[in-house]
Design an enzyme around this catalytic site. Structure first.
Site, short mmCIF file in Angstrom:
data_model
loop_
_atom_site.label_atom_id
_atom_site.label_comp_id
_atom_site.label_asym_id
_atom_site.label_seq_id
_atom_site.Cartn_x
_atom_site.Cartn_y
_atom_site.Cartn_z
N ASP A 307 0.84 -1.19 0.00
CA ASP A 307 0.00 0.00 0.00
C ASP A 307 0.88 1.25 0.00
O ASP A 307 1.85 1.35 0.74
CB ASP A 307 -0.90 -0.02 1.24
CG ASP A 307 -1.94 1.08 1.21
OD1 ASP A 307 -2.70 1.13 0.23
OD2 ASP A 307 -1.99 1.87 2.17
N GLU A 354 0.89 -0.68 -5.16
CA GLU A 354 -0.28 0.21 -5.15
C GLU A 354 0.23 1.58 -5.61
O GLU A 354 0.79 2.33 -4.83
CB GLU A 354 -0.89 0.26 -3.76
CG GLU A 354 -2.21 1.04 -3.69
CD GLU A 354 -2.00 2.52 -3.42
OE1 GLU A 354 -2.14 3.32 -4.38
OE2 GLU A 354 -1.70 2.89 -2.27
N ASP A 407 -11.31 1.42 -0.89
CA ASP A 407 -11.48 2.86 -0.67
C ASP A 407 -12.53 3.47 -1.59
O ASP A 407 -12.96 4.61 -1.37
CB ASP A 407 -10.16 3.60 -0.89
CG ASP A 407 -9.21 3.45 0.29
OD1 ASP A 407 -9.68 3.24 1.42
OD2 ASP A 407 -7.98 3.53 0.08
#
Length: 508
Positions: A307, A354, A407
Site C-alpha cells: 500500500d 499500489e 477505498d
C-alpha cells in the site's frame, strides 16, 4: 494448484487469472466479526466453484483507534478478533458450550461485541491449552515463540502496558517505560507475566488458524493475496520498540506525519498521522527491520500488495500540528536501495505496487525497474481523455485491474451517482450500452489486457453505496460491511466462472 515462478527483471504474473477482494472480517458468522473459521473455508470453496485463483484480503494486524486494518498496533502480529472460537473448540481449547452465550447474528461488523466475546473465550482457551495441550502442540507453541521472538516479545509487553495505561499511546506512558529503561521493563515483565503469556497464546493460535486456512486454500488452487501498509501506526509496538527507525523527538512525538496531497478522495488531501521512517538509520543496519517484516509477510501470503508504493520514492510529510495535508512537502524515500536489500534476502519479490495518487516518472521508473505490477482502477477511467491510463485499452499486461478498491464506492453506488453526461461518456469509452451495472464493469475488468483481475465481493453481489468498505478521510464508521448469509450461490459462482472462461482467465 497454479505455481508462479519469480525471477529478477521478469514479470511475476505469467498467466491471465482473476480473484475476489474480501477481508476476513467481512465474512458471515455468529461472533460479531468474520473470522478464520468455517465461513472462511466456505468462501474458498466458492472461489474454486467460480474459477477464481486469488483471494485478496486487507491487512490482518490488530487494529487500534477507528478499527482500520491500515492502522495496526503491530506490523507483525495478527488480529485476535479474527480468531475463530469454533476452531478453538475443534482443537479442544474450548468446549462447544462455551460458545453459545456469544452467538449473535448481525448485518454489520460489531467490533465491541467481537472484543467482548473474544476476551473471556481466549482467556479460557489459554488456560485450557497450558493445562491440557498435547506435548506436540506445546512444542509447536514454544517453537513459534522462539522463532517470532524478534517481534513477539515487544508486542506482548506493549499490549499489556497499553491496557495498564488505559490504551494511551506509548509516548504518554511514564518516561521510564516510554524510553524503555531496561530495569523498569524487567519489573513490569515480571509483574504482568501472566497477561503477557495470554498475548503469546493469542498470536500462536492466530497463526495456527491462518496457516490452516492458507494451506486449505493453496491445496484447492487458490493463492492468498495479502496487503501490507508501507507505514506503521504511531500507537504501535514497532515505534515503541524501534524509535531509532522513525523520525521522533525526545518525547516520542513525530515532527512530521504521513499523508497525501489533495487527490480524488479529498480536496485538502489526507492526513494519516503515521510517523515517517528514518531511512538513514534503517540503511545503517542494511534495512534489517524491513527485511524481517517482508519475510514475515511472505510466510503468510503468496502475493503481497504494498500500500502506498510511491512512498518508497518520496512521501508526503505533513507538520504534525497541521489539521490538513495542504501544508505538506515531499520527503525522500529509500528507492532502489531497499529493494536491493530485500532481494538479497528473499530473492525475486512477489509484490504488487499500489501506484495510485500522484505518480511521478520517478515512481513509475522504480516500479518498472523491479517489474512490479501496478494497479488499474476502472472507476478512475472515465474522467479525462482517451489516454487515461485506467481505460482498459491502455492497460499493460503486467498489472492488476480492479473495478474499485476498498477505498472506492461500490460500482453500483458509483454508477448511480454519475450524472447523465458522465454515464454517456462511460458507455462511449467502453463501447457498451451499460444496461447492467456492475456486471458490465466486471466484464470490462475481466476483458482487460492486465493479467490479473480482482473484483470486490460487493461488486460481484451488486451492492449499493451503503455497502462500501471505507470512506477515506472519515475517521469512524468504516470497515463494518459484512456479507449476508447464503449470498454465495451456485448460480453466482457459475456466472463468474463462465465470464472468466470467455475472457481467457484460467481458473482452478
Amino acid at each position: 494448484m497454479r505455481i508462479f515462478y519469480f525471477s529478477p527483471g521478469v514479470s511475476m504474473l505469467t498467466q491471465r487469472a482473476s480473484g475476489l477482494l474480501l477481508h476476513p472480517s467481512s465474512l458471515a458468522g455468529p461472533f460479531g466479526i468474520g473470522d478464520m473459521g468455517p465461513a472462511a473455508r466456505q468462501f474458498v470453496d466458492f472461489l474454486v466453484r467460480a474459477g477464481q485463483s486469488y483471494w485478496q484480503t486487507l491487512p490482518l494486524g490488530p487494529t487500534g483507534y477507528g478499527d482500520s486494518p491500515y492502522s495496526a498496533l503491530s506490523a507483525f502480529a495478527g488480529n485476535p478478533l479474527l480468531i475463530s472460537p469454533e476452531l478453538l473448540a475443534a482443537v479442544g481449547d474450548l468446549e462447544p458450550a462455551d460458545l453459545d452465550p456469544w452467538r449473535k447474528k448481525g448485518e454489520r461488523t460489531d467490533f465491541s461485541w467481537a472484543e467482548n466475546c473474544r476476551r473471556p473465550l481466549l482467556e479460557k482457551a489459554e488456560d485450557t491449552f497450558f493445562r491440557f495441550a498435547t506435548t506436540e502442540r506445546r512444542r509447536q507453541f514454544e517453537d513459534f515463540c522462539r522463532r517470532q521472538a524478534f517481534w513477539l516479545d515487544d508486542y506482548a509487553l506493549f499490549r499489556v502496558l497499553r491496557e495498564q495505561f488505559d490504551r494511551q499511546c506509548w509516548n504518554s506512558w511514564p518516561s521510564e517505560l516510554r524510553d524503555r529503561d531496561e530495569s523498569t521493563l524487567d519489573k513490569w515483565r515480571h509483574r504482568l507475566r501472566a497477561r503477557i503469556r495470554q498475548h503469546y497464546y493469542q498470536q500462536f493460535v492466530f497463526f495456527e488458524q491462518w496457516q490452516g486456512l492458507k494451506n486449505y486454500a493453496n491445496s484447492r488452487g487458490v493463492s492468498i493475496f495479502g496487503d501490507m501498509p508501507i507505514f506503521v501506526a504511531q500507537d504501535s509496538s514497532d515505534t515503541w520498540g524501534h524509535r531509532q527507525f522513525f523520525h521522533l523527538d525526545a518525547h516520542g512525538n513525530p515532527p512530521l506525519v504521513a499523508g497525501v496531497p489533495p487527490d480524488y478522495f479529498s480536496r485538502t488531501g489526507q492526513r494519516w498521522g503515521n510517523p515517517l521512517f528514518n531511512w538513514e538509520k534503517l540503511a545503517e543496519q542494511d534495512y534489517a527491520w524491513w527485511r524481517q517484516r517482508m519475510a514475515r509477510n511472505l510466510e503468510l501470503f503468496d502475493l503481497l500488495r504494498i500500500d502506498h508504493f510511491r512512498g518508497f520514492s518520496a512521501c508526503w510529510g505533513i507538520p504534525a500540528d497541521a489539521s490538513t495535508a495542504l501544508a505538506g512537502s515531499w520527503q525522500p524515500g529509500p528507492g532502489d536501495r531497499l529493494f536491493e536489500a530485500l532481494r538479497q534476502d528473499l530473492g525475486p519479490l512477489p509484490l504488487v505496487a499500489e501506484d495510485l495518487g500522484v505518480i511521478t516518472p520517478e515512481v513509475a521508473a522504480l516500479r518498472d525497474r523491479w517489474q512490479l505490477p501496478g494497479m488499474k482502477i476502472l472507476q478512475f477511467a472515465f474522467d479525462s481523455d482517451d489516454d487515461n491510463p485506467y481505460l482498459p485499452r491502455n492497460h499493460p499486461a503486467n498489472a492488476v485491474v480492479y473495478t474499485g478498491t476498498h477505498d472506492n464506492n461500490t460500482t453500483l453506488g458509483w454508477w448511480r451517482e454519475l450524472d447523465r453526461t458522465a454515464r454517456r461518456r462511460v458507455r462511449d469509452l467502453l463501447g457498451e450500452p451499460c444496461r447492467q451495472m456492475p456486471q458490465d464493469l466486471i466484464r470490462s475488468a475481466l476483458q482487460s489486457p492486465a493479467r490479473l483481475a480482482v473484483i470486490p465481493l460487493q461488486d460481484l453481489l451488486g451492492l449499493p453505496a451503503d455497502d462500501r468498505m471505507n470512506r477515506p478521510g472519515r475517521p469512524d464508521g468504516n470497515w463494518t460491511w459484512r456479507m449476508a448469509e447464503n449470498v454465495l450461490t451456485v448460480e453466482l459462482a457459475d456466472w463468474l466462472r463462465e465470464e472468466c472462461r470467455r475472457c481467457r482467465r484460467t481458473g482452478t
